[in-house]
Motif scaffolding. Sequence first.
Motif, mmCIF file in Angstrom:
data_model
loop_
_atom_site.group_PDB
_atom_site.id
_atom_site.type_symbol
_atom_site.label_atom_id
_atom_site.label_comp_id
_atom_site.label_asym_id
_atom_site.label_seq_id
_atom_site.Cartn_x
_atom_site.Cartn_y
_atom_site.Cartn_z
ATOM 1 N N GLY A 192 66.230 48.054 47.706
ATOM 2 C CA GLY A 192 66.368 49.550 47.217
ATOM 3 C C GLY A 192 65.283 50.431 47.811
ATOM 4 O O GLY A 192 64.656 50.076 48.874
ATOM 5 N N ILE A 193 65.215 51.463 47.311
ATOM 6 C CA ILE A 193 64.499 52.674 48.063
ATOM 7 C C ILE A 193 62.774 52.205 47.970
ATOM 8 O O ILE A 193 62.198 52.918 48.593
ATOM 9 N N HIS A 194 62.332 51.120 47.158
ATOM 10 C CA HIS A 194 60.861 50.935 47.077
ATOM 11 C C HIS A 194 60.694 49.931 47.910
ATOM 12 O O HIS A 194 59.933 49.133 47.578
ATOM 13 N N GLN A 195 61.695 49.247 48.698
ATOM 14 C CA GLN A 195 61.283 48.153 49.504
ATOM 15 C C GLN A 195 60.207 48.067 50.142
ATOM 16 O O GLN A 195 60.016 49.457 50.522
ATOM 17 N N CYS A 196 59.454 47.489 50.312
ATOM 18 C CA CYS A 196 58.034 47.231 51.064
ATOM 19 C C CYS A 196 57.937 47.955 51.971
ATOM 20 O O CYS A 196 58.674 47.621 53.130
ATOM 21 N N VAL A 197 57.319 49.253 52.277
ATOM 22 C CA VAL A 197 57.035 50.044 53.440
ATOM 23 C C VAL A 197 56.441 49.326 54.454
ATOM 24 O O VAL A 197 56.835 49.472 56.044
ATOM 25 N N GLY A 198 55.390 48.312 54.189
ATOM 26 C CA GLY A 198 54.575 47.558 55.284
ATOM 27 C C GLY A 198 55.017 46.251 55.430
ATOM 28 O O GLY A 198 54.503 45.466 56.241
ATOM 29 N N GLN A 199 56.512 45.758 55.142
ATOM 30 C CA GLN A 199 56.835 44.592 55.285
ATOM 31 C C GLN A 199 56.814 43.955 56.940
ATOM 32 O O GLN A 199 56.593 43.004 57.127
ATOM 33 N N ASN A 200 57.301 44.930 57.669
ATOM 34 C CA ASN A 200 57.020 44.533 59.357
ATOM 35 C C ASN A 200 56.009 44.002 59.659
ATOM 36 O O ASN A 200 55.599 43.289 60.198
ATOM 37 N N LEU A 201 54.780 44.729 59.026
ATOM 38 C CA LEU A 201 53.267 44.676 59.529
ATOM 39 C C LEU A 201 52.986 43.099 58.923
ATOM 40 O O LEU A 201 52.270 42.314 59.534
ATOM 41 N N ALA A 202 53.340 43.024 57.695
ATOM 42 C CA ALA A 202 53.105 41.946 56.973
ATOM 43 C C ALA A 202 53.617 40.489 57.541
ATOM 44 O O ALA A 202 53.039 39.599 57.905
ATOM 45 N N LYS A 203 54.858 40.585 58.212
ATOM 46 C CA LYS A 203 55.480 39.613 58.943
ATOM 47 C C LYS A 203 54.835 39.213 60.264
ATOM 48 O O LYS A 203 54.549 37.976 60.384
ATOM 49 N N VAL A 204 54.662 40.204 60.725
ATOM 50 C CA VAL A 204 53.908 39.898 62.128
ATOM 51 C C VAL A 204 52.632 39.303 61.934
ATOM 52 O O VAL A 204 52.122 38.277 62.583
ATOM 53 N N GLU A 205 51.938 39.786 60.936
ATOM 54 C CA GLU A 205 50.567 39.055 60.797
ATOM 55 C C GLU A 205 50.838 37.433 60.241
ATOM 56 O O GLU A 205 49.710 36.755 60.977
ATOM 57 N N LEU A 206 51.668 37.482 59.421
ATOM 58 C CA LEU A 206 51.882 35.743 59.191
ATOM 59 C C LEU A 206 52.487 35.083 60.086
ATOM 60 O O LEU A 206 52.014 34.186 60.320
ATOM 61 N N GLU A 207 53.430 35.622 60.727
ATOM 62 C CA GLU A 207 53.785 34.898 62.151
ATOM 63 C C GLU A 207 52.708 34.408 62.988
ATOM 64 O O GLU A 207 52.673 33.367 63.435
ATOM 65 N N THR A 208 51.956 35.451 63.240
ATOM 66 C CA THR A 208 50.756 35.251 64.026
ATOM 67 C C THR A 208 49.794 34.140 63.589
ATOM 68 O O THR A 208 49.354 33.367 64.287
ATOM 69 N N VAL A 209 49.569 34.199 62.403
ATOM 70 C CA VAL A 209 48.608 33.356 61.797
ATOM 71 C C VAL A 209 48.888 31.978 61.678
ATOM 72 O O VAL A 209 48.558 31.116 62.088
ATOM 73 N N PHE A 210 50.297 31.704 61.393
ATOM 74 C CA PHE A 210 50.820 30.275 61.087
ATOM 75 C C PHE A 210 51.192 29.586 62.488
ATOM 76 O O PHE A 210 50.720 28.505 62.643
ATOM 77 N N THR A 211 51.546 30.328 63.265
ATOM 78 C CA THR A 211 51.752 29.759 64.732
ATOM 79 C C THR A 211 50.533 29.488 65.374
ATOM 80 O O THR A 211 50.281 28.403 66.179
ATOM 81 N N THR A 212 49.514 30.239 65.496
ATOM 82 C CA THR A 212 48.244 30.233 66.079
ATOM 83 C C THR A 212 47.441 29.271 65.373
ATOM 84 O O THR A 212 46.686 28.432 66.139
ATOM 85 N N LEU A 213 47.308 29.077 63.911
ATOM 86 C CA LEU A 213 46.332 28.391 63.342
ATOM 87 C C LEU A 213 46.652 26.923 63.530
ATOM 88 O O LEU A 213 45.664 26.233 63.887
#
Length: 400
Positions: free
Chosen positions: A345-366
């Motif tokens: 809804g209207i309060h869906q996390c505004v920063g979710q795209n940033l969080a996803k990119v950070e997590l994708e980068t960490v898990f694939t690189t680590l």
Amino acid sequence: MTDPQSTAFPHPRTCPLRPPAEYASLRAERPVSRVTLASGRTAWLLTRHEHIRQLLASPDVSSNLALPGFPLSFEAPPEILEQYRPILVSMDPPDHTAQRKLVVSEFTARRVNLLRPRIQEIVDERISAMLAGGGPVDLVEELALPVPSLVICELLGVPYADRAFFGDRTRKLVSISVDPEERNRANQELNEYFATLVAAKEKDPGDDLLGRLVLKNRETGALSREDLVKMASVLLIGGYETTANMISLGTVALLENPGQLARLTADPGLAPQAVDELMRYFSIADQVTSRVLLADIEIGGVLLRAGEGVIGLNASGNHDEAVFPDPERLDIDRGGRHHLAFGHGIHQCVGQNLAKVELETVFTTLFARIPGLRLTVPVAELPFKDSSGVYGLHSLPVTW
């Protein structure tokens, strides 16, 4: 006054990698039930995916935690609530709409993708430092906290040298076991810190998110000085606390599911769906979908009255067997992007795209750079954040 028909909430976890066992029985037998919170307030508890989505999509609910009946999980002195000023996540339209518009363009998928090279640099730098120092290390201190802290500090224009200060205050704000006076003091100190930072940005905006927000606000007048200060605090806390916890929890989950880890390391292109599955699996901000009703609503055949508090349990909705078959199994091929971990809804996390990119980068690189990564203690001995409003780990000892 305690409702005699209600049960105590929150429910404790019996397994640190699973939601409380009560969630499954509630979904099956009492999907809309009454609970008494640690604050002494009573509220409705929603445990099915469809009911939670209905709540979050309704125009007849409020996110304003200062309203009577809001399901606060901790006791707040009346004088504090009287002085409370809603900001973004705790706001309702049309004010919420105006404030969200000021920042949403900073977190679009296109804009965040432009940050991928810098995020990759930060992750590589942190992993190189780990390898140079040798194991064992605390992955929370060496990777999970520094990566999102560096990213959000650079994005906002916040001095990274101050991370210990705001990290300590943030942990007090999200803990449900901290004394109310200590929580209020942490909140005040953060406000004073950001008041100084915002004043500096008003004199010299610079090319960062807070600077651009100051310039936009000069045109729109949507935010007062106090609002700007609160917004800065909300963006900083939201920008690293949840992502840091997901880095540590996701690492544990992948290590405990070697078949899934092997799939990811063999095909890094699976990272986006792996992150969605890990978000669903843990749903670390279980009660962020708390609301208070502005009008009577019927959910699941039960009439909920205006003025009553409602909690839509993310972790329960994301483990709803009717939507996610065999929900307690981690499956990066599940494709369950309609999870509720980022809200709805209207309060869906505004920063979710940033969080996803950070997590994708960490898990694939680590795991590519440290294929022999392993825990130094059993999962049952890890210090999980059982008393925090955002689930995670206090520390994560690993070696290779």
